[in-house]
Design an enzyme around this catalytic site. Sequence first.
Site: not given
Length: 305
Positions: A176, A226, A296
């Site tokens: 990520r 998320s 994130e």
Amino acid sequence: MNMQEVYEYLSTVLPEGHVKQDEMLKNHTHIKVGGKADVFVAPTNYDEIQEVIKYANKYNIPVTFLGNGSNVIIKDGGIRGITVSLIHITGVTVTGTTIVAQCGAAIIDVSRIALDHNLTGLEFACGIPGSVGGALYMNAGAYGGEISFVLTEAVVMTGDGELRTLTKEAFEFGYRKSVFANNHYIILEARFELEEGVHEEIKAKMDDLTFKRESKQPLEYPSCGSVFKRPPNNFAGKLIQDSGLQGKRIGGVEVSLKHAGFMVNVDNGTAQDYIDLIHFVQKTVEEKFGVKLEREVRIIGEDKE
């Protein structure tokens, strides 16, 4: 530089209706939060982006780029300077097993185009709500796949407005993350190399992933997906759930009862509500399990005065 002057000049460069003053940025994010942009522009091609960058550099005006706002929290004080939305840069071409997609194209749409051409490799992206540019920026992934697996190269624009082509190695992909969090390049287009497949098999996999997403994720409320990265050998959602935080609400934002890894805007929540809830969850999980949850989702903009 007076923002009225900036607005007036950029209105001569971009198409009518593509330059706005004091635009509410909550209208450009999936979670429906965010204050005003001093000047908001939505270019339709690379030349217009270059013109905006060169003008901003000349007068030392800060520039912030937005994709489709799926993985970002814009603070309630908004964004100073020029905010550039890339949602109109959406071209996609297919040549053999290669797909070239521009930054503003929805990665979901690109996965569907791959299906239409019987190309396999992007099935994992069929439920990712971001743009191509955003997907490269954070090396988006789901269900065992990620962008770095299929990307071969990308065209970027430097902070000086120069176009460059980078190979995948230059992206320094990780979980990520990519090099773009630490430089001033703007991702303009991506080249994906896929494989020939069987239409029915590709569609079946996409249908299965879509079912899993719809059954597990709180799609009925605005969210940024998320919120936290997956910690080593664990799951953020499970840690949050085991901390008893599902349903925890601050202001109009709560930890989803359907999936603890999501925070949803259930009642006109603000960016500050999101930020406060994120900090509360991080603090609680660390106290209970000794695990530091890493965000994130990106947080940008100014605090409200």
